[in-house]
Structure formats: structure tokens, C-alpha cells
Scaffold this motif. Structure first.
Motif, PDB file in Angstrom:
ATOM      1  N   PRO A  50       0.804  -1.226   0.000  1.00 50.43           N
ATOM      2  CA  PRO A  50       0.000   0.000   0.000  1.00 50.43           C
ATOM      3  C   PRO A  50       0.838   1.276   0.000  1.00 50.43           C
ATOM      4  CG  PRO A  50      -0.055  -1.025   2.167  1.00 50.43           C
ATOM      5  CD  PRO A  50       0.692  -1.965   1.258  1.00 50.43           C
ATOM      6  N   GLU A  51       2.116   1.147   0.276  1.00 49.25           N
ATOM      7  CA  GLU A  51       2.989   2.328   0.284  1.00 49.25           C
ATOM      8  C   GLU A  51       3.546   2.651  -1.096  1.00 49.25           C
ATOM      9  OE1 GLU A  51       5.871   2.085   3.435  1.00 49.25           O
ATOM     10  OE2 GLU A  51       4.350   1.432   4.875  1.00 49.25           O
ATOM     11  N   MET A  52       3.309   1.771  -2.066  1.00 53.88           N
ATOM     12  CA  MET A  52       3.765   2.011  -3.439  1.00 53.88           C
ATOM     13  C   MET A  52       2.557   2.312  -4.315  1.00 53.88           C
ATOM     14  SD  MET A  52       6.685  -0.897  -4.151  1.00 53.88           S
ATOM     15  CE  MET A  52       7.270  -0.156  -5.665  1.00 53.88           C
ATOM     16  N   ALA A  53       2.535   3.485  -4.883  1.00 55.96           N
ATOM     17  CA  ALA A  53       1.432   3.853  -5.767  1.00 55.96           C
ATOM     18  C   ALA A  53       1.591   3.149  -7.111  1.00 55.96           C
ATOM     19  CB  ALA A  53       1.413   5.362  -5.975  1.00 55.96           C
ATOM     20  N   ARG A  54       0.472   2.847  -7.722  1.00 57.10           N
ATOM     21  CA  ARG A  54       0.503   2.259  -9.069  1.00 57.10           C
ATOM     22  C   ARG A  54       0.885   3.365 -10.044  1.00 57.10           C
ATOM     23  NH1 ARG A  54      -3.551   0.516 -13.382  1.00 57.10           N
ATOM     24  NH2 ARG A  54      -2.702  -1.461 -14.090  1.00 57.10           N
ATOM     25  N   LEU A  55       1.796   3.065 -10.942  1.00 58.40           N
ATOM     26  CA  LEU A  55       2.206   4.042 -11.943  1.00 58.40           C
ATOM     27  C   LEU A  55       1.104   4.236 -12.977  1.00 58.40           C
ATOM     28  CD1 LEU A  55       5.903   2.940 -12.662  1.00 58.40           C
ATOM     29  CD2 LEU A  55       5.104   4.793 -11.183  1.00 58.40           C
ATOM     30  N   PRO A  56       1.076   5.396 -13.613  1.00 57.15           N
ATOM     31  CA  PRO A  56       0.107   5.588 -14.696  1.00 57.15           C
ATOM     32  C   PRO A  56       0.402   4.609 -15.836  1.00 57.15           C
ATOM     33  CG  PRO A  56       1.196   7.663 -14.116  1.00 57.15           C
ATOM     34  CD  PRO A  56       1.888   6.573 -13.356  1.00 57.15           C
ATOM     35  N   VAL A  57      -0.646   4.201 -16.526  1.00 54.05           N
ATOM     36  CA  VAL A  57      -0.489   3.282 -17.654  1.00 54.05           C
ATOM     37  C   VAL A  57       0.241   4.025 -18.776  1.00 54.05           C
ATOM     38  CG1 VAL A  57      -1.718   1.916 -19.379  1.00 54.05           C
ATOM     39  CG2 VAL A  57      -2.549   1.997 -17.025  1.00 54.05           C
ATOM     40  N   PRO A  58       1.323   3.454 -19.304  1.00 54.93           N
ATOM     41  CA  PRO A  58       2.088   4.122 -20.368  1.00 54.93           C
ATOM     42  C   PRO A  58       1.290   4.266 -21.670  1.00 54.93           C
ATOM     43  CG  PRO A  58       3.405   2.421 -19.306  1.00 54.93           C
ATOM     44  CD  PRO A  58       1.988   2.241 -18.831  1.00 54.93           C
ATOM     45  N   ALA A  59       1.836   5.071 -22.550  1.00 54.08           N
ATOM     46  CA  ALA A  59       1.211   5.322 -23.849  1.00 54.08           C
ATOM     47  C   ALA A  59       1.309   4.094 -24.741  1.00 54.08           C
ATOM     48  CB  ALA A  59       1.910   6.506 -24.524  1.00 54.08           C
ATOM     49  N   THR A  60       0.407   4.043 -25.693  1.00 53.27           N
ATOM     50  CA  THR A  60       0.407   3.005 -26.719  1.00 53.27           C
ATOM     51  C   THR A  60       0.398   3.695 -28.078  1.00 53.27           C
ATOM     52  OG1 THR A  60      -2.011   2.914 -26.735  1.00 53.27           O
ATOM     53  CG2 THR A  60      -0.877   1.378 -25.254  1.00 53.27           C
ATOM     54  N   PRO A  61       0.814   3.023 -29.129  1.00 50.07           N
ATOM     55  CA  PRO A  61       0.804   3.641 -30.460  1.00 50.07           C
ATOM     56  C   PRO A  61      -0.609   4.066 -30.864  1.00 50.07           C
ATOM     57  CG  PRO A  61       2.079   1.608 -30.488  1.00 50.07           C
ATOM     58  CD  PRO A  61       1.372   1.671 -29.166  1.00 50.07           C
ATOM     59  N   ASN A  62      -0.737   5.297 -31.287  1.00 49.88           N
ATOM     60  CA  ASN A  62      -2.017   5.831 -31.769  1.00 49.88           C
ATOM     61  C   ASN A  62      -3.149   5.627 -30.769  1.00 49.88           C
ATOM     62  OD1 ASN A  62      -0.755   6.492 -34.325  1.00 49.88           O
ATOM     63  ND2 ASN A  62      -0.852   4.298 -34.754  1.00 49.88           N
ATOM     64  N   GLN A  63      -2.833   5.695 -29.469  1.00 46.68           N
ATOM     65  CA  GLN A  63      -3.802   5.532 -28.386  1.00 46.68           C
ATOM     66  C   GLN A  63      -4.633   4.237 -28.502  1.00 46.68           C
ATOM     67  OE1 GLN A  63      -3.910   8.789 -30.099  1.00 46.68           O
ATOM     68  NE2 GLN A  63      -2.248   9.304 -28.707  1.00 46.68           N
ATOM     69  N   MET A  64      -4.006   3.179 -29.023  1.00 50.19           N
ATOM     70  CA  MET A  64      -4.747   1.912 -29.136  1.00 50.19           C
ATOM     71  C   MET A  64      -5.106   1.418 -27.745  1.00 50.19           C
ATOM     72  SD  MET A  64      -1.976  -1.096 -30.221  1.00 50.19           S
ATOM     73  CE  MET A  64      -1.731  -0.417 -31.829  1.00 50.19           C
ATOM     74  N   ASN A  65      -6.232   0.694 -27.663  1.00 45.75           N
ATOM     75  CA  ASN A  65      -6.661   0.201 -26.351  1.00 45.75           C
ATOM     76  C   ASN A  65      -5.685  -0.887 -25.873  1.00 45.75           C
ATOM     77  OD1 ASN A  65      -7.553  -2.434 -27.247  1.00 45.75           O
ATOM     78  ND2 ASN A  65      -9.439  -1.503 -27.971  1.00 45.75           N
ATOM     79  N   LEU A  66      -5.750  -1.139 -24.578  1.00 50.12           N
ATOM     80  CA  LEU A  66      -4.760  -2.049 -23.977  1.00 50.12           C
ATOM     81  C   LEU A  66      -4.826  -3.482 -24.507  1.00 50.12           C
ATOM     82  CD1 LEU A  66      -4.677  -0.691 -20.324  1.00 50.12           C
ATOM     83  CD2 LEU A  66      -3.158  -0.172 -22.233  1.00 50.12           C
ATOM     84  N   PRO A  67      -6.010  -4.079 -24.729  1.00 53.55           N
ATOM     85  CA  PRO A  67      -6.004  -5.423 -25.316  1.00 53.55           C
ATOM     86  C   PRO A  67      -5.387  -5.452 -26.722  1.00 53.55           C
ATOM     87  CG  PRO A  67      -8.117  -5.012 -24.264  1.00 53.55           C
ATOM     88  CD  PRO A  67      -7.364  -3.710 -24.272  1.00 53.55           C
ATOM     89  N   PHE A 104      -3.113  -3.465 -27.812  1.00 55.87           N
ATOM     90  CA  PHE A 104      -1.671  -3.265 -27.634  1.00 55.87           C
ATOM     91  C   PHE A 104      -0.998  -4.540 -27.135  1.00 55.87           C
ATOM     92  CE2 PHE A 104       1.832  -2.223 -24.667  1.00 55.87           C
ATOM     93  CZ  PHE A 104       2.729  -1.696 -25.589  1.00 55.87           C
ATOM     94  N   GLY A 105      -1.466  -5.042 -25.994  1.00 51.44           N
ATOM     95  CA  GLY A 105      -0.790  -6.175 -25.344  1.00 51.44           C
ATOM     96  C   GLY A 105      -0.937  -7.489 -26.084  1.00 51.44           C
ATOM     97  N   GLN A 106      -2.166  -7.831 -26.412  1.00 47.48           N
ATOM     98  CA  GLN A 106      -2.399  -9.122 -27.057  1.00 47.48           C
ATOM     99  C   GLN A 106      -2.219  -9.052 -28.557  1.00 47.48           C
ATOM    100  OE1 GLN A 106      -6.099 -10.703 -25.569  1.00 47.48           O
ATOM    101  NE2 GLN A 106      -5.316 -10.819 -23.498  1.00 47.48           N
ATOM    102  N   GLY A 107      -2.541  -7.894 -29.131  1.00 47.51           N
ATOM    103  CA  GLY A 107      -2.420  -7.759 -30.580  1.00 47.51           C
ATOM    104  C   GLY A 107      -1.015  -7.388 -31.024  1.00 47.51           C
ATOM    105  N   LEU A 108      -0.577  -6.184 -30.676  1.00 51.81           N
ATOM    106  CA  LEU A 108       0.724  -5.689 -31.145  1.00 51.81           C
ATOM    107  C   LEU A 108       1.904  -6.434 -30.503  1.00 51.81           C
ATOM    108  CD1 LEU A 108       2.254  -3.558 -32.840  1.00 51.81           C
ATOM    109  CD2 LEU A 108       2.222  -2.094 -30.817  1.00 51.81           C
ATOM    110  N   ILE A 109       1.930  -6.470 -29.181  1.00 52.17           N
ATOM    111  CA  ILE A 109       3.046  -7.127 -28.489  1.00 52.17           C
ATOM    112  C   ILE A 109       2.903  -8.645 -28.563  1.00 52.17           C
ATOM    113  CG2 ILE A 109       4.323  -7.367 -26.312  1.00 52.17           C
ATOM    114  CD1 ILE A 109       4.550  -4.562 -27.568  1.00 52.17           C
ATOM    115  N   GLY A 110       1.682  -9.130 -28.424  1.00 49.91           N
ATOM    116  CA  GLY A 110       1.427 -10.568 -28.520  1.00 49.91           C
ATOM    117  C   GLY A 110       1.728 -11.331 -27.251  1.00 49.91           C
TER     118      GLY A 110
END
Length: 129
Positions: free
Chosen positions: A37-54, A56-62
């Protein structure tokens, strides 16, 4: 007599409900949070062309899903894969930000088995850049 039957049925139903509650609570494991609880979660980083996280992660990065998916991608990624990611708008700065995010998440939440593998995957992408 009818009142006695109704009272007995009510008592029986109450007893059964209590027994069910006791059994269900015994079967449910207690889960303790492993988030610091003493460590804050970092903001979610940017993705190419503001693509959604699925996408980005599952599609682009795989990286698939869960630790198994991340490990499989870590074991199979190639320089040609990274080149295709670059063509789709992935920048080195984005990869480094995601690596920092997942490294931090590994330390913040010891109960997340996927975060360390995704951090290693991002590190490997940097090495193949």
C-alpha cells in the motif's frame, strides 16, 4: 398441530441455512493482498495511436494472457517481430516506459505473476530494437 409443523419447518430451514453458510465459508480460501500500500501504481504508459490495452498487449506485443502467455512470447519474439511493431508505431520510449511500469508493478504487487515476465519481455524487445 399446524403451528407446531410450521415452527418445526422454520427451525429446520434455519438450521440448513446455517449449515450451508458454515460449509461455504470453510471452502472459500482466505486471500491476503500482496499489494504494497505504500507504493502507488504508476500511470499506464502510452500506446501507439492511443490503441486500447487489449489491442496493444495481445495484438501488437502478442503477450497473450497470464504468465503462460507472457512466457511464450518472451521465448518466441524475434527481431523481425520487433520491426513489425515499429512499423505499427511502437517507439523505443514506449517500450522502456512499459518495462518500467511492469518492473514497478512486480515490486508493488508480489501476487502478480505476470508482471515480472512482461517486464522481461519489454527488456528483450529493447535488446532486439
Amino acid at each position: 398441530m399446524f403451528k407446531t409443523v410450521i415452527t418445526s419447518l422454520g427451525l429446520l430451514c434455519s438450521t440448513l441455512a446455517l449449515a450451508e453458510l458454515s460449509i461455504s465459508e470453510k471452502m472459500r480460501p482466505v486471500v491476503y493482498s500482496q499489494v504494497n500500500p505504500e507504493m502507488a501504481r504508476l500511470p499506464v504508459p502510452a500506446t501507439p495511436n492511443q490503441m486500447n490495452l487489449p489491442a496493444f498487449g495481445q495484438g501488437l506485443i502478442g503477450w497473450g494472457s497470464g504468465p503462460e502467455g507472457a512466457q511464450a512470447r518472451l521465448d518466441s519474439i524475434t527481431a523481425a517481430d520487433v520491426h513489425q511493431m515499429q512499423i505499427q508505431g511502437l517507439t523505443l520510449e514506449m517500450v522502456q516506459a512499459w518495462q518500467a511500469f511492469y518492473t514497478h508493478e512486480s515490486q508493488r504487487n508480489l501476487g502478480n505473476p505476470t508482471a515480472p515476465l512482461r517486464a522481461l519481455l519489454m527488456q528483450k524487445i529493447v535488446s532486439l530494437w
